[in-house]
Design an enzyme around this catalytic site. Sequence first.
Site, PDB file in Angstrom:
ATOM      1  N   ASN A 163       0.859  -1.183   0.000  1.00  0.00           N
ATOM      2  CA  ASN A 163       0.000   0.000   0.000  1.00  0.00           C
ATOM      3  C   ASN A 163       0.903   1.244   0.000  1.00  0.00           C
ATOM      4  O   ASN A 163       1.712   1.418   0.911  1.00  0.00           O
ATOM      5  CB  ASN A 163      -0.890  -0.045   1.253  1.00  0.00           C
ATOM      6  CG  ASN A 163      -1.821   1.148   1.342  1.00  0.00           C
ATOM      7  OD1 ASN A 163      -1.412   2.279   1.097  1.00  0.00           O
ATOM      8  ND2 ASN A 163      -3.068   0.912   1.713  1.00  0.00           N
ATOM      9  N   HIS A 166       1.029   6.149   1.920  1.00  0.00           N
ATOM     10  CA  HIS A 166       1.802   7.063   2.753  1.00  0.00           C
ATOM     11  C   HIS A 166       2.922   7.764   1.998  1.00  0.00           C
ATOM     12  O   HIS A 166       3.476   8.746   2.498  1.00  0.00           O
ATOM     13  CB  HIS A 166       2.291   6.356   4.016  1.00  0.00           C
ATOM     14  CG  HIS A 166       1.123   6.009   4.892  1.00  0.00           C
ATOM     15  ND1 HIS A 166       0.233   6.960   5.344  1.00  0.00           N
ATOM     16  CD2 HIS A 166       0.651   4.817   5.327  1.00  0.00           C
ATOM     17  CE1 HIS A 166      -0.719   6.367   6.043  1.00  0.00           C
ATOM     18  NE2 HIS A 166      -0.490   5.076   6.045  1.00  0.00           N
ATOM     19  N   HIS A 199      -5.721   3.655  -1.486  1.00  0.00           N
ATOM     20  CA  HIS A 199      -7.056   3.962  -0.970  1.00  0.00           C
ATOM     21  C   HIS A 199      -7.420   5.357  -1.458  1.00  0.00           C
ATOM     22  O   HIS A 199      -6.786   6.347  -1.051  1.00  0.00           O
ATOM     23  CB  HIS A 199      -6.999   3.908   0.570  1.00  0.00           C
ATOM     24  CG  HIS A 199      -8.319   4.116   1.239  1.00  0.00           C
ATOM     25  ND1 HIS A 199      -8.481   3.979   2.602  1.00  0.00           N
ATOM     26  CD2 HIS A 199      -9.548   4.454   0.756  1.00  0.00           C
ATOM     27  CE1 HIS A 199      -9.747   4.224   2.918  1.00  0.00           C
ATOM     28  NE2 HIS A 199     -10.408   4.524   1.818  1.00  0.00           N
ATOM     29  N   ARG A 201      -9.542   8.049  -0.896  1.00  0.00           N
ATOM     30  CA  ARG A 201     -10.503   8.480   0.129  1.00  0.00           C
ATOM     31  C   ARG A 201     -11.336   9.621  -0.407  1.00  0.00           C
ATOM     32  O   ARG A 201     -10.897  10.395  -1.262  1.00  0.00           O
ATOM     33  CB  ARG A 201      -9.758   8.914   1.400  1.00  0.00           C
ATOM     34  CG  ARG A 201      -8.987   7.775   2.056  1.00  0.00           C
ATOM     35  CD  ARG A 201      -8.371   8.236   3.354  1.00  0.00           C
ATOM     36  NE  ARG A 201      -9.373   8.378   4.393  1.00  0.00           N
ATOM     37  CZ  ARG A 201      -9.551   7.531   5.401  1.00  0.00           C
ATOM     38  NH1 ARG A 201      -8.783   6.478   5.526  1.00  0.00           N
ATOM     39  NH2 ARG A 201     -10.485   7.736   6.287  1.00  0.00           N
ATOM     40  N   ARG A 205      -7.142  12.854   1.023  1.00  0.00           N
ATOM     41  CA  ARG A 205      -6.067  13.342   1.897  1.00  0.00           C
ATOM     42  C   ARG A 205      -4.685  12.853   1.438  1.00  0.00           C
ATOM     43  O   ARG A 205      -3.688  13.452   1.766  1.00  0.00           O
ATOM     44  CB  ARG A 205      -6.318  12.954   3.339  1.00  0.00           C
ATOM     45  CG  ARG A 205      -6.144  11.485   3.601  1.00  0.00           C
ATOM     46  CD  ARG A 205      -6.280  11.157   5.059  1.00  0.00           C
ATOM     47  NE  ARG A 205      -7.656  11.341   5.515  1.00  0.00           N
ATOM     48  CZ  ARG A 205      -8.122  10.822   6.632  1.00  0.00           C
ATOM     49  NH1 ARG A 205      -7.314  10.119   7.405  1.00  0.00           N
ATOM     50  NH2 ARG A 205      -9.367  10.991   6.994  1.00  0.00           N
ATOM     51  N   GLU A 226      -8.667   0.414  -2.803  1.00  0.00           N
ATOM     52  CA  GLU A 226      -9.478   0.430  -1.577  1.00  0.00           C
ATOM     53  C   GLU A 226     -10.436   1.591  -1.661  1.00  0.00           C
ATOM     54  O   GLU A 226     -10.038   2.704  -2.046  1.00  0.00           O
ATOM     55  CB  GLU A 226      -8.577   0.671  -0.375  1.00  0.00           C
ATOM     56  CG  GLU A 226      -8.100  -0.569   0.288  1.00  0.00           C
ATOM     57  CD  GLU A 226      -7.235  -0.189   1.475  1.00  0.00           C
ATOM     58  OE1 GLU A 226      -7.550   0.794   2.165  1.00  0.00           O
ATOM     59  OE2 GLU A 226      -6.228  -0.858   1.667  1.00  0.00           O
ATOM     60  N   THR A 257      -8.046   3.500   8.256  1.00  0.00           N
ATOM     61  CA  THR A 257      -9.260   2.700   8.415  1.00  0.00           C
ATOM     62  C   THR A 257      -9.258   2.060   9.807  1.00  0.00           C
ATOM     63  O   THR A 257      -8.290   1.398  10.168  1.00  0.00           O
ATOM     64  CB  THR A 257      -9.310   1.588   7.346  1.00  0.00           C
ATOM     65  OG1 THR A 257      -8.967   2.172   6.094  1.00  0.00           O
ATOM     66  CG2 THR A 257     -10.668   0.959   7.271  1.00  0.00           C
ATOM     67  N   GLU A 307     -10.820  -9.499   3.193  1.00  0.00           N
ATOM     68  CA  GLU A 307      -9.510  -9.143   3.765  1.00  0.00           C
ATOM     69  C   GLU A 307      -9.729  -9.064   5.265  1.00  0.00           C
ATOM     70  O   GLU A 307     -10.514  -8.239   5.756  1.00  0.00           O
ATOM     71  CB  GLU A 307      -9.010  -7.802   3.219  1.00  0.00           C
ATOM     72  CG  GLU A 307      -7.654  -7.435   3.839  1.00  0.00           C
ATOM     73  CD  GLU A 307      -7.095  -6.102   3.348  1.00  0.00           C
ATOM     74  OE1 GLU A 307      -7.373  -5.699   2.199  1.00  0.00           O
ATOM     75  OE2 GLU A 307      -6.384  -5.454   4.142  1.00  0.00           O
ATOM     76  N   HIS A 347      -3.533  -4.664   7.682  1.00  0.00           N
ATOM     77  CA  HIS A 347      -3.671  -3.512   8.571  1.00  0.00           C
ATOM     78  C   HIS A 347      -2.779  -3.657   9.791  1.00  0.00           C
ATOM     79  O   HIS A 347      -2.950  -4.580  10.577  1.00  0.00           O
ATOM     80  CB  HIS A 347      -5.107  -3.233   9.021  1.00  0.00           C
ATOM     81  CG  HIS A 347      -5.306  -1.761   9.302  1.00  0.00           C
ATOM     82  ND1 HIS A 347      -4.802  -1.143  10.411  1.00  0.00           N
ATOM     83  CD2 HIS A 347      -5.898  -0.789   8.567  1.00  0.00           C
ATOM     84  CE1 HIS A 347      -5.082   0.140  10.363  1.00  0.00           C
ATOM     85  NE2 HIS A 347      -5.745   0.395   9.245  1.00  0.00           N
TER      86      HIS A 347
END
Length: 400
Positions: A163, A166, A199, A201, A205, A226, A257, A307, A347
Amino acid sequence: MVVQLISRLPLSRSGVSVALLRSRARQLLRLCDRADHALGVVLVDDAEMRNFNRDYRHRDSPTNVLAFPGPSGGELPAVISGETPQLGDIIISIDTARREAVEQGQSLHERLTVLMIHGLVHLLGLDHERSEREALLMEAREKELRQQLQENRRGKMAHLAVNVDHVATVREARGIAEPDPVQAAGICELAGAAGIVVHLREDRRHIQDRDVQLLRQTVKTRLNLEMATAPEIIDIALAVRPNMVTLVPEKRQELSTEGGLDVIGNRRKVEETIQRMTDASIPVSLFVDPDMDQIDASRDAGATFVEIHTGRYCEAPPGEERDREFTSIAQCAEHAFEQGLRVNAGHGLDYRTTRRIAALDTIEELSIGHAIISRAVYVGLERAVREMLDIIRHSRDFPG
Ligand code: PXP
């Protein structure tokens, strides 16, 4: 094939993954050409083992493993009955296994597997107490099965999907073009990642629409988007056509999340979204807590994957509480797998917590972001991905 694995001790206390042992027992039956047989495996403590040893072998002490060929006719502690031909029951003392594991420098699961193999070879008719020749034969067969089991696991490791949200978080902190999650995704793939996750969103963000569009064009492995079940995001997913989507709950205030999707409470919305994605040939994964009811609801809603949320396991302090969380993930993964769902997990996984989860051979893919991107700050992204892949690769060679 029927494998019934029963623990007579509270699992949280035993620290044992029943799912892992059950899966190994199944593989062993296959390796011994007994896939059509039923096998019972019972985990007990030393006190109960002592009773078995006294009642059936007239030896008043605990032992590590006993094997009772079946069918027992009700006399012996058979745990399985029914039409399927019964190979028998293997009784293992966890207390003795734990002591032996320390003595032999093995993990508990490794020791339990060794004992299970010993019991199984007894059930197949070999006995080390009858002659030295038979003892040698038995030892060789056990060694062969241990090696075959290891080879099976080595050949099948969980995939790593990275992922890269970040990377975009750092970029957005400055509002400029660097660092670019699209470039980061390419580096992850070159380092061996089997997929890229982002993801998108609703508040944008970190990941932006531009990132998703470029990733669709550049990702050579698999792009997993996601997303929440928000109409605007659904339209973007249908236009971009990622290789799969993972539906997650989304709250504006959360840092990441937080909990799994409430598939039961949002059934209509989830089903509608799955239907729209399925019509566009996009498989759907539902991000759920390790909760059997949510998994059943995911299956009923038509998901291809679940998941399983590993956050609580990762946050729990090492010891009993983490073991309990692990067991519930292992059991839910097993349950989902048995229901015909494909199983991913993720996660909060990091360089310490991943090994045990990756060892579960019901799990197909791990989705990991924060730990890898954080480590990349110190050692570079390529090395951070490779280090995680090493952990995953070795996790099925007898996990701790
Ligand atoms: N899986 C899902 C569904 C997520 O929402 C996240 C966080 O974006 C992850 C996996 C990755 O979590 P982490 O960044 O803690 O590795």
